[in-house]
Scaffold this active site. Structure first.
Site, mmCIF file in Angstrom:
data_model
loop_
_atom_site.group_PDB
_atom_site.id
_atom_site.type_symbol
_atom_site.label_atom_id
_atom_site.label_comp_id
_atom_site.label_asym_id
_atom_site.label_seq_id
_atom_site.Cartn_x
_atom_site.Cartn_y
_atom_site.Cartn_z
ATOM 1 N N HIS A 1 2.544 3.270 2.061
ATOM 2 C CA HIS A 1 3.850 3.159 2.735
ATOM 3 C C HIS A 1 4.955 2.372 2.032
ATOM 4 O O HIS A 1 5.998 2.680 2.014
ATOM 5 C CB HIS A 1 3.615 2.796 4.095
ATOM 6 N N CYS A 2 4.284 1.376 1.421
ATOM 7 C CA CYS A 2 5.411 0.426 0.654
ATOM 8 C C CYS A 2 5.895 1.025 -0.570
ATOM 9 O O CYS A 2 6.750 0.635 -1.070
ATOM 10 C CB CYS A 2 4.481 -0.777 0.422
ATOM 11 N N ILE A 3 5.143 2.004 -1.172
ATOM 12 C CA ILE A 3 5.469 2.726 -2.510
ATOM 13 C C ILE A 3 6.412 3.710 -2.252
ATOM 14 O O ILE A 3 6.823 4.357 -3.279
ATOM 15 C CB ILE A 3 4.657 2.646 -3.681
ATOM 16 N N ASN B 1 0.909 -1.270 -0.044
ATOM 17 C CA ASN B 1 0.044 -0.142 0.066
ATOM 18 C C ASN B 1 0.694 1.233 -0.141
ATOM 19 O O ASN B 1 2.024 1.190 -0.312
ATOM 20 C CB ASN B 1 -0.924 -0.027 0.993
#
Lengths: 372, 372
Positions: A360-362, A358
């Protein structure tokens, strides 16, 4: 590349994400096994996130040769965005970008971890990850950041959260998974975190989010909103497998103190009420390579509101829409109360979750400070 | 210079000081009527403040021809410090510098107020203030910030605090003083604040700090630490003239809501237990010009811990030392609890207070953002 010292020995440490940032590193999505239908919906969501972050910080976006046309089309008018050419396996800047550390004189440096696609031969999500593994070093060199080499220690940015004052949050499910550093004991792993994050204390949460294919990264489950305060993904539904996982986290957090000796204030942030699952029509859009982890229709995705990003002036919060509209509103209202100094911006994020992560991951924040 | 629009009409507003900053504007001290003994102690204190701020943001320091040698001696080794030549009447960057506003796209602009030395012919503190009044415009032009012209409206930066979300704090003692804008009604003054600070609500505190020669600037008395939360200078001593002044402020704050409709959380920050007064031996060091407000031995100075500065990573708090060492520690401990995301740094500040203000008065934050 700084070979003979560590952030700890040089007085460097990982700041909190809530601290002032210079910018954010992202990667333009493309991989057909992660982003269905030529990443059409994903790119729209990424572009919206980039626009919102660029209001208050520079956004560095890595774009492959193939992705360049669409990136320019969607982003060329946005101020504060810098596109640069780089080839990667996928778009998870949090996990393949450098982790940044700073010192008390405002100098910022990078840390390079070994990246093995969340588990290498044991349970990694794709068959080769050379380009991803080279990305952090490439970016740090391009931007003039001195870099500490933590490899061959395997870690991803999504597996850690720092309060900026010596405390690091992780999950045992991830850091002790045999796909990462099977030859190191828990104590030795903790030592690596001390050395490379300038940390004094690691808080080990047992589990993360149910069905999270990163081996339950902490950044989908529990995050500092300031020193001494965390949000924790939560559910009241005792029949949900998430219930025991969240309870286990809560028990640890309530018993622990941070590196400064403070008790932690834990705010529960309920996950979406209705499981977010892959639909048949979405499944048709993926195209999987050999050796790549695949998806199935009906598969429950690891949806959590904790996977937000703190920009300088906002909280970019995943929103799932549909039957979870009420859940989205509840999460927004909780975050608004907890973060009065930022605007809470719900971003439709189903298209990103379909890739396996999501907001935060990108994203990977770059702290404000000097490179020299 | 933007003549036909206002920050309000253009969607600009004054951010909170606790929000991420690009840098800080200061002026190197020199005036013999403010800084005894050739500003020797004051310069040491200024240099310490500059060093601490420069850890986490750029510091722009205006230096006169006469002050250049000492500024270079004390500051040339400090990274992140930019000395530039400018002539001013004194060193109160908060009051003579621009006030900065930003918009939701990350653009930053400046606002120029009319400056009349805190009261002009009515009760101003010096006889001429032309150079001070020209300083904001000079700095904004040098640094490429577009500027709104609020003059002939008279105001100083120390007379206002913003929560970054539409609420502005002021004192009636200052803004309604006949030395500022005697022809404007309270409502008309409020309108000016709406227009030039992009504000929606002004909270009027009746008074400020006892014997404060700025007509009781709010920045010595009450400050936002984040939206919805303020610190208020306080005393429990009913015989202290400060008692009624602080009580009057508390009554207003407890009855008010902010621009977003929130009740305010008020944290009391006790003033030094023992009055801080000018000593005979200090008095000998001043040299007053004609028309300048003078000091007397035994005169009580307007000592308050609220006059701190938020840098990107710290709270620079005035410390008074001597018999007030316990009071210093109490204030430090309160601010540490209230601002866990910043390091609280007590700075020996008696030498600054002798000039008539404190750390907040000699600093002016520049928000992070683009100039174009």
């Amino acid at each position: 590349m700084l070979q003979n010292t560590t952030p700890l020995s040089d007085g460097f440490f990982m700041p909190g994400e809530f601290e002032p940032q210079r910018g954010c590193l992202m990667v333009w999505p493309e991989r057909p096994g992660s982003w269905p239908y030529e990443a059409r919906e994903a790119r729209k969501a990424f572009a919206e996130i980039i626009r919102k972050i660029a209001r208050s910080e520079e956004v560095f976006v890595a774009v492959s040769e193939k992705g360049e046309a669409s990136a320019k089309e969607l982003l060329s008018q946005v101020p504060n965005v810098r596109l640069f050419r780089a080839e990667t396996e996928d778009a998870w800047a949090r996990d393949i970008g450098p982790t940044f550390v700073k010192n008390k004189e405002g100098l910022v440096r990078a840390v390079n971890w070994e990246f093995n696609a969340w588990g290498g031969a044991y349970n990694g999500l794709y068959a080769s990850w050379e380009k991803d593994n080279a990305f952090a070093q490439f970016f740090a060199r391009e931007q003039g950041y001195e870099m500490y080499e933590a490899a061959p220690f395997v870690l991803e940015g999504g597996a850690i959260h720092s309060d900026g004052q010596g405390t690091v949050l992780v999950t045992e499910a991830c850091l002790l998974s045999p796909g990462r550093n099977p030859k190191l004991s828990k104590e030795e792993i903790e030592q690596k975190l001390f050395l490379y994050l300038g940390a004094k204390k690691v808080i080990w949460l047992p589990r993360g989010i149910y069905n999270d294919e990163t081996d339950e990264h902490v950044d989908n489950f529990c995050a500092f909103i300031r020193p001494g305060e965390v949000v924790l993904a939560w559910t009241e539904d005792v029949n949900d497998p998430q219930y025991e996982m969240s309870m286990a986290g809560l028990r640890v957090l309530e018993a622990e103190t941070d590196a400064c000796g403070r008790k932690l204030l834990v705010h529960k942030l309920p996950v979406p009420e209705y499981p977010v699952c892959v639909k048949e029509e979405e499944l048709c859009g993926y195209s999987f390579e050999e050796g790549e982890d695949t998806r199935e229709a009906g598969e429950r995705l690891a949806a959590s509101y904790v996977n937000f990003y703190f920009s300088n002036d906002a909280v970019l919060m995943p929103a799932f829409g549909g039957e979870n509209e009420e859940s989205d509103k509840r999460a927004e209202s909780i975050l608004r109360k907890l973060c009065p100094e930022r605007e809470v911006l719900p971003i439709p994020a189903r298209a990103i979750l379909l890739g396996g992560g999501n907001i935060h991951c990108i994203t990977q924040q770059i702290p404000l400070g000097r490179t020299r």
